[in-house]
Design a protein around this motif. Structure first.
Motif, PDB file in Angstrom:
ATOM      1  N   SER B  44      35.317  33.363  37.193  1.00  0.00           N
ATOM      2  CA  SER B  44      34.858  32.176  37.931  1.00  0.00           C
ATOM      3  C   SER B  44      35.776  31.883  39.116  1.00  0.00           C
ATOM      4  O   SER B  44      35.310  31.602  40.228  1.00  0.00           O
ATOM      5  CB  SER B  44      34.835  30.949  37.020  1.00  0.00           C
ATOM      6  N   LEU B  45      37.086  31.943  38.891  1.00  0.00           N
ATOM      7  CA  LEU B  45      38.045  31.677  39.967  1.00  0.00           C
ATOM      8  C   LEU B  45      37.914  32.705  41.087  1.00  0.00           C
ATOM      9  O   LEU B  45      37.925  32.356  42.267  1.00  0.00           O
ATOM     10  CB  LEU B  45      39.475  31.676  39.418  1.00  0.00           C
ATOM     11  N   LEU B  46      37.798  33.977  40.709  1.00  0.00           N
ATOM     12  CA  LEU B  46      37.695  35.027  41.728  1.00  0.00           C
ATOM     13  C   LEU B  46      36.455  34.825  42.589  1.00  0.00           C
ATOM     14  O   LEU B  46      36.505  34.983  43.814  1.00  0.00           O
ATOM     15  CB  LEU B  46      37.656  36.412  41.063  1.00  0.00           C
ATOM     16  N   ILE B  47      35.345  34.461  41.932  1.00  0.00           N
ATOM     17  CA  ILE B  47      34.106  34.249  42.686  1.00  0.00           C
ATOM     18  C   ILE B  47      34.228  33.013  43.586  1.00  0.00           C
ATOM     19  O   ILE B  47      33.876  33.054  44.755  1.00  0.00           O
ATOM     20  CB  ILE B  47      32.901  34.121  41.721  1.00  0.00           C
ATOM     21  N   THR B  48      34.796  31.921  43.031  1.00  0.00           N
ATOM     22  CA  THR B  48      34.946  30.682  43.804  1.00  0.00           C
ATOM     23  C   THR B  48      35.773  30.912  45.072  1.00  0.00           C
ATOM     24  O   THR B  48      35.450  30.412  46.142  1.00  0.00           O
ATOM     25  CB  THR B  48      35.630  29.598  42.949  1.00  0.00           C
ATOM     26  N   PHE B  49      36.873  31.667  44.921  1.00  0.00           N
ATOM     27  CA  PHE B  49      37.758  31.876  46.067  1.00  0.00           C
ATOM     28  C   PHE B  49      37.462  33.163  46.833  1.00  0.00           C
ATOM     29  O   PHE B  49      38.273  33.621  47.624  1.00  0.00           O
ATOM     30  CB  PHE B  49      39.224  31.829  45.619  1.00  0.00           C
ATOM     31  N   HIS B  50      36.302  33.749  46.565  1.00  0.00           N
ATOM     32  CA  HIS B  50      35.879  34.979  47.250  1.00  0.00           C
ATOM     33  C   HIS B  50      36.950  36.067  47.211  1.00  0.00           C
ATOM     34  O   HIS B  50      37.284  36.657  48.239  1.00  0.00           O
ATOM     35  CB  HIS B  50      35.491  34.688  48.708  1.00  0.00           C
ATOM     36  N   ILE B  51      37.518  36.281  46.042  1.00  0.00           N
ATOM     37  CA  ILE B  51      38.496  37.357  45.885  1.00  0.00           C
ATOM     38  C   ILE B  51      37.788  38.510  45.180  1.00  0.00           C
ATOM     39  O   ILE B  51      37.108  38.294  44.170  1.00  0.00           O
ATOM     40  CB  ILE B  51      39.709  36.889  45.048  1.00  0.00           C
ATOM     41  N   SER B  52      37.917  39.719  45.710  1.00  0.00           N
ATOM     42  CA  SER B  52      37.220  40.850  45.104  1.00  0.00           C
ATOM     43  C   SER B  52      37.990  41.363  43.885  1.00  0.00           C
ATOM     44  O   SER B  52      39.192  41.113  43.747  1.00  0.00           O
ATOM     45  CB  SER B  52      37.063  41.988  46.107  1.00  0.00           C
ATOM     46  N   TYR B  53      37.276  42.077  43.029  1.00  0.00           N
ATOM     47  CA  TYR B  53      37.919  42.680  41.856  1.00  0.00           C
ATOM     48  C   TYR B  53      39.001  43.648  42.296  1.00  0.00           C
ATOM     49  O   TYR B  53      40.061  43.741  41.685  1.00  0.00           O
ATOM     50  CB  TYR B  53      36.857  43.402  41.011  1.00  0.00           C
ATOM     51  N   HIS B  54      38.723  44.330  43.399  1.00  0.00           N
ATOM     52  CA  HIS B  54      39.685  45.285  43.964  1.00  0.00           C
ATOM     53  C   HIS B  54      41.027  44.587  44.252  1.00  0.00           C
ATOM     54  O   HIS B  54      42.087  45.097  43.913  1.00  0.00           O
ATOM     55  CB  HIS B  54      39.088  45.875  45.240  1.00  0.00           C
TER      56      HIS B  54
END
Lengths: 125, 228
Positions: B44-54
């Motif tokens: 959820s945090l990664l998606i919210t802050f537009h951070i990629s899995y990479h």
């Protein structure tokens, strides 16, 4: 000083892991290097003085095993498309199959392990 | 810059996991097992802050790297309980073999029945097996290894979340049976869950995971031939 002891012990376990991976590549084995490493450590533990060399590191890593899986589980985010349209069916299949495996394997073992207590498996001992 | 991101991701992962463990210890609902809630919060945090899995994996890979030595470390509980393992050897081998066959066959059969694409079938077949082995198996039978790892994670998280309910429903209480259920169905994640019950359950979990990995890698190509 405890932290240095821990780092050194985990380092030693890492070396065993690397050896396991090396053996796997060398002999093209189907078993991953980590499991070969586990078998190596299992053998080494029979030598008692060795146990103290890895004891703390082992209990630390086993205790926090779940944490170590998180980067891999977060990887599911790359495949969200799987949860749409027909892909969701495969997710359900995986879940139903997981329920079957867990139920049947634990049921079979409870039946056979409990029998053992009653002595029916005595001939295997 | 990269090193700051790496450290940040590692700290965030450990902090979130620590908070989720605290939460779990407080309310103790099996569904809220820390691995599931931590995964959910981090995604959820990664998606919210537009951070990629990479980008996340700059730091994540260092935690991931410890999985290897952690699997090696499972030898310790195994050694500690070696006499119990010997005592129940027949029960353990029999249950794991039965479980592995059921896992491979049921997954492939249902997928064929629902008309799933062949590549997906080959990728979900080894879902009950620990991820490095599952990826190798998938590679050999012609599926997509990365996708295989995703199905492995689904089987793992699902087992950790719903296993306690399922085993209770089936009245499974023998420590050997608990370890076998988690290890055979949900590999390493299941083993971590089994270890929460006790050290013996954890040891049985790791031996089940190992046996099922070895056994699945031997029979999977034949089972696939049988159904496809």
């Amino acid at each position: 000083m405890k932290i240095f002891n821990l780092i050194w012990q985990i380092g030693l376990l890492y070396v065993i892991y690397v050896i396991g991976t090396f053996l796997q590549k060398l002999f093209h084995l189907m078993i991953p290097g980590s499991i070969i490493g586990m078998l190596i450590l299992f053998a080494l533990l029979h030598y008692e003085p060795f146990q103290n060399l890895v004891k703390d590191g082992c209990s630390f890593l086993v205790k926090h095993l779940a944490l170590l899986f998180i980067p891999a589980t977060v990887g599911v985010m790359e495949y969200f498309s799987l949860f749409q349209s027909k892909g969701i069916l495969t997710v359900f299949i995986v879940i139903i199959s997981t329920v079957l495996v867990m139920s049947i394997s634990s049921f079979v073992s409870q039946m056979t392990a409990a029998k053992k207590k009653a002595g029916c498996w005595a001939e295997w001992e | 810059m990269k090193i700051i991101v790496s450290i940040l991701m590692i700290l965030a992962t450990v902090l979130i996991y620590w908070l989720m463990v605290k939460l779990y210890n407080k309310i103790h609902i099996p569904l809220l097992v820390p691995i599931a809630t931590s995964t959910f919060v981090i995604i959820s945090l990664l998606i919210t802050f537009h951070i990629s899995y990479h980008t996340y994996m700059y730091g994540g890979k260092w935690i991931d790297e410890l999985l290897g030595p952690a699997v090696v470390a499972l030898a310790f509980p195994l050694y500690k309980h070696r006499s119990t393992l010997k005592k129940y050897a027949v029960s353990i081998v029999l249950s794991v073999v039965v479980g592995t066959i059921i896992g491979l066959c049921s997954g492939i059969m249902m997928a064929v029945l629902f008309g799933i694409d062949k590549e997906l079938i080959l990728s979900l077949a080894p879902k009950s097996v620990t991820s490095p082995v599952a990826m190798d198996i998938t590679d050999i039978i012609g599926g997509n290894p990365t996708l295989a790892a995703v199905y492995v994670m689904i089987a793992g998280i699902f087992g950790a979340m719903f296993g306690p309910y399922l085993l209770k429903l089936l009245r499974i209480h023998h420590p050997i049976a608990i370890g076998i259920g988690y290890g055979t169905a949900s590999h390493g994640i299941g083993t971590a869950r089994a270890a929460e019950y006790g050290s013996l359950e954890g040891a049985i979990g790791s031996i089940s995971m190992t046996l099922s990995a070895i056994f699945a890698s031997i029979i999977c190509p034949y089972v696939v031939q049988l159904f496809l």
